[in-house]
Design an enzyme around this catalytic site. Sequence first.
Site, PDB file in Angstrom:
ATOM      1  N   ASP A  94       0.846  -1.202   0.000  1.00 19.00           N
ATOM      2  CA  ASP A  94       0.000   0.000   0.000  1.00 19.00           C
ATOM      3  C   ASP A  94       0.878   1.247   0.000  1.00 19.00           C
ATOM      4  O   ASP A  94       2.033   1.214   0.412  1.00 19.00           O
ATOM      5  CB  ASP A  94      -0.883   0.022   1.257  1.00 19.00           C
ATOM      6  CG  ASP A  94      -1.827  -1.155   1.306  1.00 19.00           C
ATOM      7  OD1 ASP A  94      -2.126  -1.729   0.240  1.00 19.00           O
ATOM      8  OD2 ASP A  94      -2.256  -1.515   2.424  1.00 19.00           O
TER       9      ASP A  94
HETATM   10  N1  URA Z   1      -1.147  -5.957   3.998  1.00 20.52           N
HETATM   11  C1  URA Z   1      -1.683  -4.712   3.972  1.00 20.52           C
HETATM   12  O1  URA Z   1      -2.716  -4.467   4.550  1.00 20.52           O
HETATM   13  N2  URA Z   1      -1.012  -3.755   3.296  1.00 20.52           N
HETATM   14  C2  URA Z   1       0.167  -3.971   2.654  1.00 20.52           C
HETATM   15  O2  URA Z   1       0.737  -3.044   2.075  1.00 20.52           O
HETATM   16  C3  URA Z   1       0.714  -5.268   2.702  1.00 20.52           C
HETATM   17  C4  URA Z   1       0.031  -6.241   3.374  1.00 20.52           C
END
Ligand code: URA
Length: 238
Positions: A107
């Site tokens: 993310d």
């Molecule tokens: N899980 C999440 O919620 N976000 C990420 O970036 C990676 C794993």
Amino acid sequence: MAKKLDLERILHKQGFGSRKLCRIMIINEEITVNGVLCDDPDMEFSLENLSYTIKGEPWEYREKSYLMMHKPGNYECSHKTQHHPTIYSLLPFPLVERGVQCIGRLDEDTTGLILISDDGQFIHRMSSPKHKVPKVYEVTCKHPVSDAQIAHILNGVQLVDEDAPIAALACDRISEHIIHMTLAEGKYHQVKRMVAAISNRVDGLKRIRIGRLSLPDDLKLGEWRWLSDEDIANLSAS
Ligand code: URA
């Protein structure tokens, strides 16, 4: 016999622009190969252990690129970004020109270890659900993490849109608010959704390991480096 290729094609294959542009750089005496200036675009070289400089910058010939990056926050893992700059802007342009892709996305607010390559088979193998390479996340939670919450994550939490509960492979408390969570899958927002499912909230998320490959301490936010053979061997599932 070792494969040979002319310098113009070598530079083009390595992502330094069109054949015409590479030819001009060579004729303009901007390239040295294995330490010697070469102004002949048609001169052939063995690709094995080939090193060259372009305008003084050193490079090695690589058939395929395999990299790791310490992804900073406020960067998106996409070539077409919406709100933030792309992580690809942190790489030298020839690598982007070669079409490198990140393997699984983080993310925009997640930091940590991300793999990048232009080897389609490697990307496919590493991102295949069958491969199940464990990934370890350092999760900073808004509320103190209780034993019951850890047990819940280890026993499995039911996420919306998933048929069966999903359990972490491991979940260790590091401090009152910080846990290390190991996951076998890479589902959309998986850590955030699992933490929300135990009535807590993710305040900070960093991926610290993929397989047996840890984010190196000396790889600073936004930096990248080539994966060594040992690093690649460490990316197997166990
Ligand atoms: N899980 C999440 O919620 N976000 C990420 O970036 C990676 C794993």
